[in-house]
Scaffold this active site. Structure first.
Site, PDB file in Angstrom:
ATOM      1  N   SER A 149       0.873  -1.181  -0.072  1.00 55.97           N
ATOM      2  CA  SER A 149       0.066   0.094   0.105  1.00 55.97           C
ATOM      3  C   SER A 149       0.844   1.251   0.003  1.00 55.97           C
ATOM      4  O   SER A 149       0.171   2.428  -0.322  1.00 55.97           O
ATOM      5  CB  SER A 149      -1.020  -0.295   1.149  1.00 55.97           C
ATOM      6  OG  SER A 149      -0.224   0.509   2.260  1.00 55.97           O
ATOM      7  N   LYS A 187       1.249   3.969   7.121  1.00 61.82           N
ATOM      8  CA  LYS A 187       0.598   4.906   6.431  1.00 61.82           C
ATOM      9  C   LYS A 187       0.841   6.356   6.845  1.00 61.82           C
ATOM     10  O   LYS A 187       1.591   6.829   7.785  1.00 61.82           O
ATOM     11  CB  LYS A 187      -0.958   4.697   6.979  1.00 61.82           C
ATOM     12  CG  LYS A 187      -1.420   3.378   6.466  1.00 61.82           C
ATOM     13  CD  LYS A 187      -1.568   3.236   5.078  1.00 61.82           C
ATOM     14  CE  LYS A 187      -2.180   1.833   4.588  1.00 61.82           C
ATOM     15  NZ  LYS A 187      -1.521   0.727   5.125  1.00 61.82           N
TER      16      LYS A 187
END
Length: 229
Positions: A149, A187
């Site tokens: 991701s 993230k």
């Protein structure tokens, strides 16, 4: 002649490509220009393409190329709250390097998800010698990346991320976040009012929004180590 919004978007894309090597996402562009929807970004990009300032690169997600800049263009600092990710990257062979006076022996605390969050950070499983020039002051640890991701931020599955331990972060930092006290993930953190957003660097993953008490920052990314077998 470009409109003010066209000029702002073109310069924002230019700055982000210069900082990170990849173009920003449509969500990032929408937020930077304070637009209500991504349809406005689509219209601006189409207009910039027609005027010869931008080109879309085929078969690549989020791939835009700045062809030219306006004559009155001036570069500027990133918008407030956006900290560009510029970690040092150390490439090593599969064999761990010998320790020396300019390296620090850091614990590898298991895997961190760059994708769907997995279980919280595990206990020490290994040690890794990391250059002092990458670290600076403070306590640090290493995690192995699992998932894709964050690939558009240059972080690949199997990389080792070097984390400075901290419980605070600026909006735009890439962090290790503990979600609901149970799941750890890597993230980009965004603060939106009272909410906390955990943003991927891969368009196939959605941004996840949480309340301020649901996300705990465990550390901030400062470096990257990639092994070649």
């Amino acid at each position: 002649m470009l409109t003010r919004k066209q000029h702002e978007l073109l310069m924002f894309i230019h700055e982000r490509i210069k900082e990170s090597g990849v173009s920003p996402s449509f969500d990032e562009m929408k937020e930077a220009l304070d637009l209500a929807s991504k349809s406005g970004i689509h219209r601006l990009i189409t207009a910039l393409e027609e005027r010869g300032f931008l080109r879309r690169l085929p078969h690549r997600a989020r791939a835009l190329e700045v062809v030219k800049l306006p004559q009155d263009a001036t570069t500027s600092a990133p918008p407030a709250g956006r900290t560009p990710f510029k970690p040092q990257l150390v490439e090593t062979s599969a064999a761990a390097p010998h320790p020396s006076n300019d390296t620090r022996d850091l614990p590898v605390l298991g895997k961190i998800a760059a994708g769907t969050p997995i279980e919280a950070i595990q206990q020490e499983r290994d040690r890794l010698h990391v250059p002092e020039t990458m670290l600076g002051a403070g306590e640090h640890f290493v995690l192995e990346v699992a998932g894709d991701s964050m690939i558009n931020a240059g972080i690949l599955d199997g990389d080792f991320v070097v984390i400075r331990k901290t419980d605070t972060a600026t909006s735009g930092d890439i962090v290790v976040a503990l979600v609901m006290g149970e799941e750890a993930t890597l993230k980009r953190l965004r603060r939106k009012g009272a909410s906390v957003a955990l943003e991927a660097a891969n368009p196939i993953y959605e941004t996840r929004i949480f309340g301020p008490d649901q996300v705990q920052v465990q550390g901030r990314l400062v470096g990257l180590i990639r092994r070649y077998h």
